[in-house]
Motif scaffolding. Structure first.
Motif, mmCIF file in Angstrom:
data_model
loop_
_atom_site.group_PDB
_atom_site.id
_atom_site.type_symbol
_atom_site.label_atom_id
_atom_site.label_comp_id
_atom_site.label_asym_id
_atom_site.label_seq_id
_atom_site.Cartn_x
_atom_site.Cartn_y
_atom_site.Cartn_z
ATOM 1 N N THR A 140 0.841 -1.197 0.000
ATOM 2 C CA THR A 140 0.000 0.000 0.000
ATOM 3 C C THR A 140 0.877 1.248 0.000
ATOM 4 O O THR A 140 2.054 1.210 0.377
ATOM 5 N N PHE A 141 0.266 2.371 -0.409
ATOM 6 C CA PHE A 141 0.924 3.682 -0.415
ATOM 7 C C PHE A 141 -0.064 4.684 0.201
ATOM 8 O O PHE A 141 -1.175 4.848 -0.309
ATOM 9 N N TYR A 176 -4.287 -1.404 -8.579
ATOM 10 C CA TYR A 176 -4.607 -0.516 -7.458
ATOM 11 C C TYR A 176 -5.760 0.417 -7.785
ATOM 12 O O TYR A 176 -5.987 0.779 -8.946
ATOM 13 N N GLU A 177 -6.468 0.823 -6.723
ATOM 14 C CA GLU A 177 -7.360 1.971 -6.794
ATOM 15 C C GLU A 177 -6.670 3.139 -6.084
ATOM 16 O O GLU A 177 -5.936 2.942 -5.111
ATOM 17 N N LYS A 195 -2.034 2.191 -14.631
ATOM 18 C CA LYS A 195 -3.272 2.964 -14.620
ATOM 19 C C LYS A 195 -2.954 4.417 -14.259
ATOM 20 O O LYS A 195 -2.147 4.684 -13.366
ATOM 21 N N PHE A 196 -3.602 5.329 -14.964
ATOM 22 C CA PHE A 196 -3.455 6.766 -14.689
ATOM 23 C C PHE A 196 -4.713 7.258 -13.976
ATOM 24 O O PHE A 196 -5.830 7.014 -14.430
ATOM 25 N N THR A 197 -4.522 7.931 -12.828
ATOM 26 C CA THR A 197 -5.639 8.477 -12.065
ATOM 27 C C THR A 197 -5.353 9.932 -11.748
ATOM 28 O O THR A 197 -4.279 10.260 -11.241
ATOM 29 N N HIS A 198 -6.344 10.774 -12.025
ATOM 30 C CA HIS A 198 -6.165 12.227 -11.859
ATOM 31 C C HIS A 198 -7.258 12.757 -10.936
ATOM 32 O O HIS A 198 -8.440 12.716 -11.255
ATOM 33 N N ILE A 214 -3.328 4.565 -1.949
ATOM 34 C CA ILE A 214 -3.262 3.599 -3.052
ATOM 35 C C ILE A 214 -3.193 2.193 -2.469
ATOM 36 O O ILE A 214 -2.289 1.865 -1.701
ATOM 37 N N ALA A 215 -4.170 1.387 -2.820
ATOM 38 C CA ALA A 215 -4.231 0.013 -2.315
ATOM 39 C C ALA A 215 -5.198 -0.774 -3.188
ATOM 40 O O ALA A 215 -5.864 -0.222 -4.082
#
Length: 533
Positions: A140-141, A176-177, A195-198, A214-215
């Protein structure tokens, strides 16, 4: 924020500010960050991150350089290394020493001029971004920035007084989500299992609240309060118990919106995490300790506390760490008010009594005021003074002003300083304006001087004459306060009288018509004090 090891924490006093802190304050007179754009690249093979941060800075006065906080290498393969700095597509020279990134401008700026800086850097965070395994062994982050730990992984002005809007552009393995502040702009699959998340936050925040989580989350409890999306982000192994424990997602949001004023942010996510705290109130995405997802105890009070922070601590932010009571004291007392509303007076008073016991015990470990400007290790401000004693301050202020004026004052304080910062003097001015009372002594004796009243009391009755002797036994300061005294009669009746205490010793007499069985000080739990005998 709920600090999990509060009582054993002893605050060490320092008598001078460090030169670093002094330089910090000088910087705020020169620049005001307007916006951060954080691009972060993460992977599953190493803890090394790669970042590009674009910072929009407004200069408040002419300057030839600009300084950001960014922790450099500690000599043990942790810390950030800056690769390049650019502005207006031109490379700039810089130094990165003693955790300060000093960027040298090619020409002096003018007052009110804005410049955008692009900072490329990489490294393994020593703190701030916690890269680890959760209780199930999954990677995890989690950002965990309070009090000034954003600088371990983000180039920022890492101080609560400098608020800015922000966005996170995260590139991470696609299993990850990613959750962050604000609203989701875009999420898409890229090549090579990335995956790119903004996420973007249009409301200015202090750096202590700028995070990503992030996990391998499971997302549930999705609902809305008015137009505000609310959700829970749970580790898959905690799914069943976690969604049950996190079911309080909208309760405090609705209550505090009605009580205080409109919620400031675009969503509210409740996130199971690896925060070191019991809960961390990151704006619009609260991180809770991972054990909250499996606990058999109700999490409702914890949720109420962290949601209350969205108003006080997040939207109205203490301008420096020494005024953290404006965050933690408010959240603690608002949690009690929440419980008073939904669970009644007895629960409310019992929790005040418990807090009073915490304050008394803590004062014997550390005799210091709530606003303790000698502390330079800011995490040591998370103590019973900032939480329980500050909550008691608000309770006594409410008793002094009455509910109508007190809550009108809270609403005005929130309205006047929403999405901004404030100091204790600002809150005092608001409450004096609303109440038309001089609160100088009240604020001084409860916030700026240490200790609390320690009372000795004895009494005797001769026929209809009841004589009471009350003495303040603490040696350091005289406290002035109203003291309620309950006379309990042998016939089963009772009455409450109020005595204004303004001397170290008083011996008032009262005329009573019945035989007194007992004299009780503070029967309604309205005063922070210690009974010696």
């Amino acid at each position: 924020m709920i600090f999990r090891k509060l009582l054993p924490l002893i605050v060490f006093a320092f008598f001078v500010f460090s030169s670093t802190a002094q330089k910090h304050y000088q910087r705020f007179e020169s620049i005001d960050v307007q916006h951060y754009k954080f691009e972060i690249h993460l992977n599953d093979t190493t803890n090394r991150i790669e970042g590009t941060t674009i910072v929009l800075v407004k200069f408040l006065k002419p300057a030839e350089n600009v300084v950001f906080d960014l922790v450099n290498s500690d000599g043990q393969n942790k810390g950030m290394s800056v690769e390049s700095v650019k502005s207006e597509n031109k490379s700039l020279s810089f130094t990165h020493i003693n955790n300060r990134l000093n960027i040298h401008l090619t020409k002096s700026t003018q007052a009110n001029e804005t410049l955008e800086f692009e900072i490329k850097y990489a490294g393994i965070p020593a703190d701030g971004l916690v890269i680890s395994e959760n209780k199930y062994g999954d990677r995890t982050f989690f950002g965990d920035n309070w009090p000034d730990r954003a600088q371990y992984w983000l180039p920022t002005v890492d101080h609560p007084s400098d608020k800015a809007t922000l966005e996170f552009l995260v590139y991470a393995p696609d299993h990850y989500e990613v959750v962050s502040n604000g609203y989701l702009v875009e999420k898409k699959q890229l090549k090579k299992d990335v995956k790119f998340t903004h996420w973007k936050e249009d409301v200015p925040l202090s750096t202590k609240l700028m995070v990503i989580g992030i996990a391998d989350f499971v997302i549930g409890n999705q609902t809305k309060y008015k137009d505000i999306p609310v959700s829970s982000w749970i580790f898959p192994q905690s799914k069943k118990q976690g969604f049950e424990n996190y079911k309080y997602g909208t309760d405090a949001l609705a209550y505090f919106s009605d009580l205080i004023g409109p919620y400031s942010y675009e969503k509210l996510a409740h996130v199971q995490s690896k925060t070191r705290y019991g809960g961390m109130e990151n704006a619009s995405c609260i991180f809770y300790h991972e054990n909250t997802g499996i606990s058999n105890r109700s999490q409702e009070s914890l949720f109420a506390h962290e949601v209350a922070h969205q108003w006080f601590g997040n939207s109205v932010t203490e301008q420096n760490w020494h005024h953290v009571w404006l965050s933690e004291g408010f959240a603690t007392y608002l949690t009690h008010i929440y419980n008073q509303r939904f669970y009644g007076e007895e629960v409310f008073r019992e929790r005040l009594k418990t807090d009073r016991e915490w304050v008394i015990r803590y004062s014997k470990q550390n005799f210091a005021p709530i606003i303790d400007t000698t502390v330079t290790d800011y995490i040591r401000l998370l103590n019973a003074n900032s939480y329980q004693k500050a909550s008691w301050f608000l309770h006594m202020l409410r008793e002094d002003l009455g509910d109508e004026l007190f809550f009108n004052g809270l609403r005005k304080y929130y309205t006047d300083f929403q999405n901004s910062t404030a100091l204790t003097d600002d809150f005092q001015e608001i409450m004096e304006t609303v109440s038309a009372k001089d609160l100088t002594l009240f604020f001084k004796q409860w916030l700026r001087q240490p200790g609390h009243p320690v009372l000795d009391m004895n009494w005797e009755q001769e026929k209809e004459n009841l004589k009471i002797r009350i003495q303040q036994a603490q040696a350091d300061f005289l406290f002035q306060f109203p003291l309620e005294i309950e006379f309990v009669y042998e016939n089963g009746t009772s009455e409450i009288r109020t005595l204004q205490i303004d001397k170290l010793e008083l011996s008032p007499s009262f005329i009573t018509k019945n035989k007194v069985k007992e004299v009780v000080l503070d029967p309604r739990v309205a005063l922070l004090f210690e009974m010696r005998r």
